[in-house]
Motif scaffolding. Structure first.
Motif, PDB file in Angstrom:
ATOM      1  N   GLU A  34     -58.114  -8.519  62.295  1.00 20.70           N
ATOM      2  CA  GLU A  34     -59.214  -8.824  61.726  1.00 20.70           C
ATOM      3  C   GLU A  34     -59.631 -10.359  61.888  1.00 20.70           C
ATOM      4  OE1 GLU A  34     -61.234  -6.882  59.442  1.00 20.70           O
ATOM      5  OE2 GLU A  34     -60.175  -5.433  60.417  1.00 20.70           O
ATOM      6  N   CYS A  35     -58.737 -11.386  61.940  1.00 20.99           N
ATOM      7  CA  CYS A  35     -59.026 -12.787  61.858  1.00 20.99           C
ATOM      8  C   CYS A  35     -58.220 -13.310  63.139  1.00 20.99           C
ATOM      9  CB  CYS A  35     -58.881 -13.501  60.574  1.00 20.99           C
ATOM     10  SG  CYS A  35     -57.056 -13.518  60.336  1.00 20.99           S
ATOM     11  N   LYS A  36     -57.500 -12.783  63.866  1.00 18.15           N
ATOM     12  CA  LYS A  36     -56.691 -13.061  65.060  1.00 18.15           C
ATOM     13  C   LYS A  36     -55.666 -14.045  64.784  1.00 18.15           C
ATOM     14  CE  LYS A  36     -59.204 -10.417  67.357  1.00 18.15           C
ATOM     15  NZ  LYS A  36     -59.234  -9.037  66.830  1.00 18.15           N
ATOM     16  N   CYS A  37     -55.416 -14.308  63.261  1.00 18.05           N
ATOM     17  CA  CYS A  37     -54.270 -15.293  63.050  1.00 18.05           C
ATOM     18  C   CYS A  37     -53.207 -14.846  63.120  1.00 18.05           C
ATOM     19  CB  CYS A  37     -54.424 -15.676  61.370  1.00 18.05           C
ATOM     20  SG  CYS A  37     -53.238 -16.449  60.826  1.00 18.05           S
ATOM     21  N   GLU A  38     -52.127 -15.852  63.609  1.00 17.63           N
ATOM     22  CA  GLU A  38     -50.692 -15.302  63.967  1.00 17.63           C
ATOM     23  C   GLU A  38     -49.804 -15.511  62.777  1.00 17.63           C
ATOM     24  OE1 GLU A  38     -49.653 -17.375  67.642  1.00 17.63           O
ATOM     25  OE2 GLU A  38     -51.193 -16.162  68.886  1.00 17.63           O
ATOM     26  N   ARG A  39     -50.236 -15.994  61.533  1.00 15.42           N
ATOM     27  CA  ARG A  39     -49.451 -16.236  60.445  1.00 15.42           C
ATOM     28  C   ARG A  39     -49.332 -14.800  59.879  1.00 15.42           C
ATOM     29  NH1 ARG A  39     -51.981 -19.959  56.886  1.00 15.42           N
ATOM     30  NH2 ARG A  39     -50.190 -19.816  55.915  1.00 15.42           N
ATOM     31  N   ILE A  40     -48.341 -14.085  60.130  1.00  9.95           N
ATOM     32  CA  ILE A  40     -48.226 -12.929  59.531  1.00  9.95           C
ATOM     33  C   ILE A  40     -47.020 -12.750  58.672  1.00  9.95           C
ATOM     34  CG2 ILE A  40     -48.087 -10.284  59.769  1.00  9.95           C
ATOM     35  CD1 ILE A  40     -50.679 -11.476  60.877  1.00  9.95           C
TER      36      ILE A  40
ATOM     37  N   THR B 217     -48.619  -8.581  56.185  1.00  6.64           N
ATOM     38  CA  THR B 217     -49.880  -9.002  55.466  1.00  6.64           C
ATOM     39  C   THR B 217     -50.112 -10.482  56.149  1.00  6.64           C
ATOM     40  OG1 THR B 217     -48.941  -8.074  53.487  1.00  6.64           O
ATOM     41  CG2 THR B 217     -50.907  -9.566  53.503  1.00  6.64           C
ATOM     42  N   CYS B 218     -51.620 -10.410  56.314  1.00  3.57           N
ATOM     43  CA  CYS B 218     -51.846 -11.681  57.219  1.00  3.57           C
ATOM     44  C   CYS B 218     -51.993 -12.698  55.968  1.00  3.57           C
ATOM     45  CB  CYS B 218     -53.254 -11.493  57.751  1.00  3.57           C
ATOM     46  SG  CYS B 218     -54.208 -12.833  58.241  1.00  3.57           S
ATOM     47  N   ARG B 219     -51.460 -13.902  56.322  1.00  3.66           N
ATOM     48  CA  ARG B 219     -51.540 -14.906  55.375  1.00  3.66           C
ATOM     49  C   ARG B 219     -52.943 -15.579  55.161  1.00  3.66           C
ATOM     50  NH1 ARG B 219     -45.635 -17.407  56.860  1.00  3.66           N
ATOM     51  NH2 ARG B 219     -44.470 -15.741  55.833  1.00  3.66           N
ATOM     52  N   GLU B 220     -53.627 -15.364  56.238  1.00  7.99           N
ATOM     53  CA  GLU B 220     -55.025 -16.152  56.472  1.00  7.99           C
ATOM     54  C   GLU B 220     -56.055 -15.155  55.479  1.00  7.99           C
ATOM     55  OE1 GLU B 220     -57.409 -19.174  57.417  1.00  7.99           O
ATOM     56  OE2 GLU B 220     -55.308 -18.763  57.706  1.00  7.99           O
ATOM     57  N   CYS B 221     -56.054 -13.833  55.937  1.00  8.61           N
ATOM     58  CA  CYS B 221     -57.289 -13.018  55.476  1.00  8.61           C
ATOM     59  C   CYS B 221     -56.848 -12.034  54.462  1.00  8.61           C
ATOM     60  CB  CYS B 221     -58.180 -12.379  56.428  1.00  8.61           C
ATOM     61  SG  CYS B 221     -57.332 -11.329  57.236  1.00  8.61           S
ATOM     62  N   GLY B 222     -55.449 -11.835  54.421  1.00  9.88           N
ATOM     63  CA  GLY B 222     -54.947 -10.839  53.571  1.00  9.88           C
ATOM     64  C   GLY B 222     -54.836  -9.250  53.951  1.00  9.88           C
TER      65      GLY B 222
END
Length: 97
Positions: free
Chosen positions: A83-89, A62-67
């Motif tokens: 989705e948001c390109k965040c690396e905090r997974i 799960t992405c910690r930024e957008c869920g």
């Protein structure tokens, strides 16, 4: 003497665990644990894991930024969110029930 895959399956029968937690417990590299998890999941699906009623369950990454949690391969650790390109997974968690 149990094989690595048997030890992984036994640990997953006790409680849900991430690949990195299994890697620490079993003193293995995390990518190696992911390889073993694919085989363990197939073995359970084929009824070769012991109890015929067992299921290999995955709480997806799960992405910690957008869920976002609709990753293509839940038995893998994605590097970033599509989705948001965040690396905090958050890592997927695995259990055998």
């Amino acid at each position: 003497m149990e094989t690595t895959r048997q030890r992984i399956a036994d640990a997953l029968r006790e409680e849900p665990r991430t690949a990195s937690a299994l890697a620490t417990t079993l003193s293995l590299p995390t990518p190696t644990v992911y390889e073993h998890l694919e085989h363990v999941s197939k073995s359970i699906a084929d009824g070769g894991g012991g109890d015929v009623d067992e299921e290999f369950l995955v709480a997806p990454p799960t992405c910690r930024e957008c869920g976002f949690d609709g990753f293509d391969d839940p038995v893998n650790e994605p590097s970033r969110c599509p989705e948001c390109k965040c690396e905090r997974i958050e890592e997927p968690a695995f259990v055998i029930r």
